[in-house]
Motif scaffolding. Structure first.
Motif, PDB file in Angstrom:
ATOM      1  N   ARG A 181       0.840  -1.211   0.000  1.00  0.00           N
ATOM      2  CA  ARG A 181       0.000   0.000   0.000  1.00  0.00           C
ATOM      3  C   ARG A 181       0.876   1.263   0.000  1.00  0.00           C
ATOM      4  O   ARG A 181       0.625   2.225  -0.717  1.00  0.00           O
ATOM      5  CB  ARG A 181      -0.910  -0.047   1.235  1.00  0.00           C
ATOM      6  CG  ARG A 181      -2.119   0.840   1.208  1.00  0.00           C
ATOM      7  CD  ARG A 181      -1.906   2.232   1.828  1.00  0.00           C
ATOM      8  NE  ARG A 181      -1.115   2.270   3.033  1.00  0.00           N
ATOM      9  CZ  ARG A 181      -1.619   2.351   4.276  1.00  0.00           C
ATOM     10  NH1 ARG A 181      -2.900   2.359   4.470  1.00  0.00           N
ATOM     11  NH2 ARG A 181      -0.802   2.441   5.326  1.00  0.00           N
ATOM     12  N   ALA A 184       2.384   2.018  -3.347  1.00  0.00           N
ATOM     13  CA  ALA A 184       1.409   2.578  -4.301  1.00  0.00           C
ATOM     14  C   ALA A 184       0.949   3.977  -3.888  1.00  0.00           C
ATOM     15  O   ALA A 184       0.563   4.776  -4.734  1.00  0.00           O
ATOM     16  CB  ALA A 184       0.208   1.646  -4.411  1.00  0.00           C
ATOM     17  N   HIS A 185       0.978   4.239  -2.593  1.00  0.00           N
ATOM     18  CA  HIS A 185       0.479   5.537  -2.080  1.00  0.00           C
ATOM     19  C   HIS A 185       1.544   6.133  -1.159  1.00  0.00           C
ATOM     20  O   HIS A 185       1.373   6.161   0.066  1.00  0.00           O
ATOM     21  CB  HIS A 185      -0.833   5.335  -1.307  1.00  0.00           C
ATOM     22  CG  HIS A 185      -1.921   4.763  -2.147  1.00  0.00           C
ATOM     23  ND1 HIS A 185      -2.722   5.521  -2.964  1.00  0.00           N
ATOM     24  CD2 HIS A 185      -2.323   3.488  -2.333  1.00  0.00           C
ATOM     25  CE1 HIS A 185      -3.580   4.753  -3.605  1.00  0.00           C
ATOM     26  NE2 HIS A 185      -3.354   3.509  -3.232  1.00  0.00           N
ATOM     27  N   PRO A 194      -4.866   8.305   0.960  1.00  0.00           N
ATOM     28  CA  PRO A 194      -4.114   7.625  -0.094  1.00  0.00           C
ATOM     29  C   PRO A 194      -3.692   8.514  -1.259  1.00  0.00           C
ATOM     30  O   PRO A 194      -2.609   8.379  -1.783  1.00  0.00           O
ATOM     31  CB  PRO A 194      -5.088   6.538  -0.570  1.00  0.00           C
ATOM     32  CG  PRO A 194      -6.437   6.941  -0.079  1.00  0.00           C
ATOM     33  CD  PRO A 194      -6.224   7.823   1.113  1.00  0.00           C
ATOM     34  N   GLY A 196      -3.751   9.394  -5.226  1.00  0.00           N
ATOM     35  CA  GLY A 196      -3.716   8.414  -6.322  1.00  0.00           C
ATOM     36  C   GLY A 196      -4.979   8.418  -7.165  1.00  0.00           C
ATOM     37  O   GLY A 196      -5.853   9.275  -7.027  1.00  0.00           O
ATOM     38  N   ARG A 197      -5.060   7.373  -8.021  1.00  0.00           N
ATOM     39  CA  ARG A 197      -6.098   7.336  -9.067  1.00  0.00           C
ATOM     40  C   ARG A 197      -7.468   6.909  -8.547  1.00  0.00           C
ATOM     41  O   ARG A 197      -8.475   7.186  -9.141  1.00  0.00           O
ATOM     42  CB  ARG A 197      -5.694   6.339 -10.156  1.00  0.00           C
ATOM     43  CG  ARG A 197      -4.488   6.748 -10.957  1.00  0.00           C
ATOM     44  CD  ARG A 197      -4.164   5.701 -12.007  1.00  0.00           C
ATOM     45  NE  ARG A 197      -3.298   4.649 -11.467  1.00  0.00           N
ATOM     46  CZ  ARG A 197      -3.597   3.369 -11.420  1.00  0.00           C
ATOM     47  NH1 ARG A 197      -4.760   2.949 -11.857  1.00  0.00           N
ATOM     48  NH2 ARG A 197      -2.745   2.486 -10.931  1.00  0.00           N
ATOM     49  N   PRO A 200      -7.907   2.751  -2.663  1.00  0.00           N
ATOM     50  CA  PRO A 200      -7.014   1.601  -2.592  1.00  0.00           C
ATOM     51  C   PRO A 200      -7.808   0.310  -2.419  1.00  0.00           C
ATOM     52  O   PRO A 200      -8.779   0.270  -1.657  1.00  0.00           O
ATOM     53  CB  PRO A 200      -6.158   1.851  -1.350  1.00  0.00           C
ATOM     54  CG  PRO A 200      -6.474   3.210  -0.878  1.00  0.00           C
ATOM     55  CD  PRO A 200      -7.704   3.697  -1.560  1.00  0.00           C
ATOM     56  N   GLN A 255      -8.475   1.234  -7.065  1.00  0.00           N
ATOM     57  CA  GLN A 255      -7.097   1.072  -7.532  1.00  0.00           C
ATOM     58  C   GLN A 255      -6.500  -0.131  -6.812  1.00  0.00           C
ATOM     59  O   GLN A 255      -6.105  -0.038  -5.643  1.00  0.00           O
ATOM     60  CB  GLN A 255      -6.279   2.336  -7.244  1.00  0.00           C
ATOM     61  CG  GLN A 255      -4.870   2.262  -7.795  1.00  0.00           C
ATOM     62  CD  GLN A 255      -3.985   3.409  -7.330  1.00  0.00           C
ATOM     63  OE1 GLN A 255      -4.470   4.414  -6.787  1.00  0.00           O
ATOM     64  NE2 GLN A 255      -2.688   3.253  -7.522  1.00  0.00           N
ATOM     65  N   PHE A 257      -3.939  -2.298  -5.571  1.00  0.00           N
ATOM     66  CA  PHE A 257      -2.483  -2.145  -5.440  1.00  0.00           C
ATOM     67  C   PHE A 257      -1.796  -3.478  -5.154  1.00  0.00           C
ATOM     68  O   PHE A 257      -0.593  -3.593  -5.260  1.00  0.00           O
ATOM     69  CB  PHE A 257      -2.140  -1.101  -4.362  1.00  0.00           C
ATOM     70  CG  PHE A 257      -2.563  -1.498  -2.970  1.00  0.00           C
ATOM     71  CD1 PHE A 257      -1.778  -2.346  -2.202  1.00  0.00           C
ATOM     72  CD2 PHE A 257      -3.740  -1.016  -2.420  1.00  0.00           C
ATOM     73  CE1 PHE A 257      -2.153  -2.716  -0.920  1.00  0.00           C
ATOM     74  CE2 PHE A 257      -4.126  -1.382  -1.139  1.00  0.00           C
ATOM     75  CZ  PHE A 257      -3.331  -2.233  -0.390  1.00  0.00           C
TER      76      PHE A 257
END
Ligand SMILES: Cc1ncc(COP(=O)(O)O)c(C=O)c1O
Length: 509
Positions: A181, A184-185, A194, A196-197, A200, A255, A257
């Protein structure tokens, strides 16, 4: 400043020498005498060839037995009583699941190689908690050596991977998910969110161990952020469905991860197709964690290593040595393919009582920054000692024997028409049902549950149960090489007798 008198008990004498009773409790001669006496008792326990599972005690009775062995407040410090120590050891041994007996077929912790207990005993006396090199130099070195030894079978770059020990596979899974995690973040430690896109999320096989979904909850990943991947009839993730499910999750704003594969599911002992899953996760930049708590140990066997084909492409691996490497619990090794990911699970500690302002070469062996735990048992010592004294082949022999034995048990079962065989075992876990002709479908579930309970109460065998496709099944885990086909046949006879009695006497109502 607090008044000192609040913290210190009132002094009863002016003496500064330790009391006699304190000295007696630390007496080395007494220690040797009692260790020898306990070792002799354990020798008889290990030498007992009888088939036995568990003598289940009524909690009130056990509580009274245990309390009767305790020093009362009125006695102050009791004189040492070797009979009381013997009674405590007896009670401990007697009330346990008999992991060294062929009657034990129920769980994944092992009948340990007895000598592992000797070094565990040394650990308890010298008390060198691991996490920091200065506190446990040999444990820290043994961790490094065992990591290198076992990585030979994983196949990662020897100079680029990392390993940390954790107290159990559940904690290893949590730690790996945290590392994934945080990769990714990366801003999450600072912001607490988080970024991001999307939200999570993780993807897991339907049969994943509950520690993984529990860990997700700890990370703030809710149920709706867990993508469940269907499994095939053998209990393995159906890899061909995964790309579509991940794409659908993304469209829902998730997303993913991390994808968690199991190398040995808990219920059926099924091995997910790591190779195929690795190809999918690599394309999508998703971390692949393999929960090999049960089955990673098959890597040490030349004959069985192929079950984990593709493990060299995973990002992390949970490996419980207290399961199939036959050492006392807990002893878990969490491997990262890229050593740089290992400190990512936790924020670097700046606590001045552990972090060194002037790090030297020894600090490189500190693992405190990669662990949730600060004080940690030097759990590697039994594993390293056995590995050092006997070598890899002993472990491979035992694992191969247990898997062969499970195949034999499967063959026996196929010849019994009143038993339902649920799968072809891949390792040493097998599930089945007692299903004589005429049992109504709706009674099947309860029949298995009641049989399992009755078998446990009878005390000769210890087996477990698990739901398979919504209906209870009986489950054996063969962890003891002393189990032979005759023991398994005996177990089936006992299951049949128990089941028939329950059906005949209305024991399912
Ligand atoms: C596949 C799998 N993962 C994780 C765990 C949890 O490991 P531990 O009991 O060491 O916490 C288990 C335990 O049975 C397991 O079978």
């Amino acid at each position: 400043m607090a008044d000192v008198s609040e913290d210190c008990p009132p002094s009863t004498s002016r003496r500064t020498a330790p009391s006699e009773s304190l000295s007696a409790a630390f007496d080395p001669t007494l220690f040797r005498k009692n260790s020898e006496a306990v070792a002799a008792r354990l020798e008889s326990y290990l030498a007992d060839p009888s088939v036995r599972g568990l003598r289940l005690s009524e909690p009130g009775v056990l509580s009274r037995a245990a309390r009767a062995l305790m020093t009362t407040e009125r006695e102050g410090v009791a004189d040492f009583d070797e009979n009381r120590l013997a009674a405590i050891v007896d009670l401990y041994v007697r009330t346990g699941i008999q992991v060294h007996s062929p009657g034990y077929m129920g769980r994944q912790f092992s009948g340990t190689v007895p000598l592992a207990g000797v070094i565990d005993f040394v650990s308890s006396v010298v008390n060198q908690p691991s996490s920091y090199y200065e506190a446990g130099q040999l444990p820290a070195m043994a961790e490094r050596i065992m990591a290198d030894e076992l990585n030979r079978f994983i196949g990662w770059d020897p100079g680029g991977f990392a390993m940390v020990t954790t107290s159990g596979g559940s904690l290893a899974n949590l730690t790996a998910l945290l590392a994934a995690r945080n990769r990714a973040h990366p801003g999450i430690w600072a912001r607490g969110e988080p970024g991001g896109r999307g939200r999570p999320a993780i993807a897991v096989g339907e049969d994943v161990h509950y520690s993984v979904t529990r860990a997700a909850g700890v990370l703030g990943i809710g149920e709706t952020q867990i993508v469940r991947l269907p499994v095939d009839a053998q209990g393995r993730i159906a890899a061909r469905l995964v790309p579509g499910l991940l794409a659908a999750a993304e469209r829902r704003g998730l997303q993913v991860f991390c994808l968690v594969a199991s190398a040995g599911t808990t219920a059926l002992g099924a091995f997910d197709p790591i190779d195929e899953l690795a190809a999918i996760t690599a394309r999508r930049g998703i971390w692949l964690h393999v929960d090999g708590a049960h089955g990673a140990s098959l890597l040490v066997s030349d004959a069985l290593r192929h079950k984990l084909r593709g493990i060299d492409r995973a990002d992390s691996l949970t490996w419980d040595a207290h399961k199939m490497l036959f050492v006392p619990a807990p002893c878990t090794l969490l491997f990262y393919r890229d050593a740089r990911d290992a400190p990512g699970a936790f924020r670097r500690s700046t606590a001045s009582y552990v972090s060194d302002e002037e790090p030297d070469a020894h600090c490189e062996f500190d693992s405190g920054d990669r662990n949730l735990e600060c004080t940690k048992r030097p759990m590697i010592m039994p594993l390293w000692t056995l590995w050092a004294m006997y070598g890899r082949v002993l472990f491979a022999e035992k694992i191969e024997h247990l898997c062969r034995m499970t195949q034999e048990a499967h063959a026996i079962l196929l010849d019994e028409p009143d038993f339902e065989v649920l799968h072809r075992p891949e390792a040493n876990i097998m599930c089945f049902r007692y299903r004589p002709v005429g049992v109504a479908e709706e009674r099947l579930h309860r029949l298995q549950l009641r049989i399992r309970k009755q078998i446990r109460l009878a005390g000769r065998f210890f087996i477990s149960k698990v739901d398979v496709q919504g209906t209870a099944a009986l489950r054996v885990v063969l962890m003891n090489h002393q189990i032979g086909p005759e023991h398994f046949r005996d177990l089936l006879a006992e299951i049949r007798g128990t089941g028939d009695r329950l059906l005949r006497d209305g024991g399912l109502d």
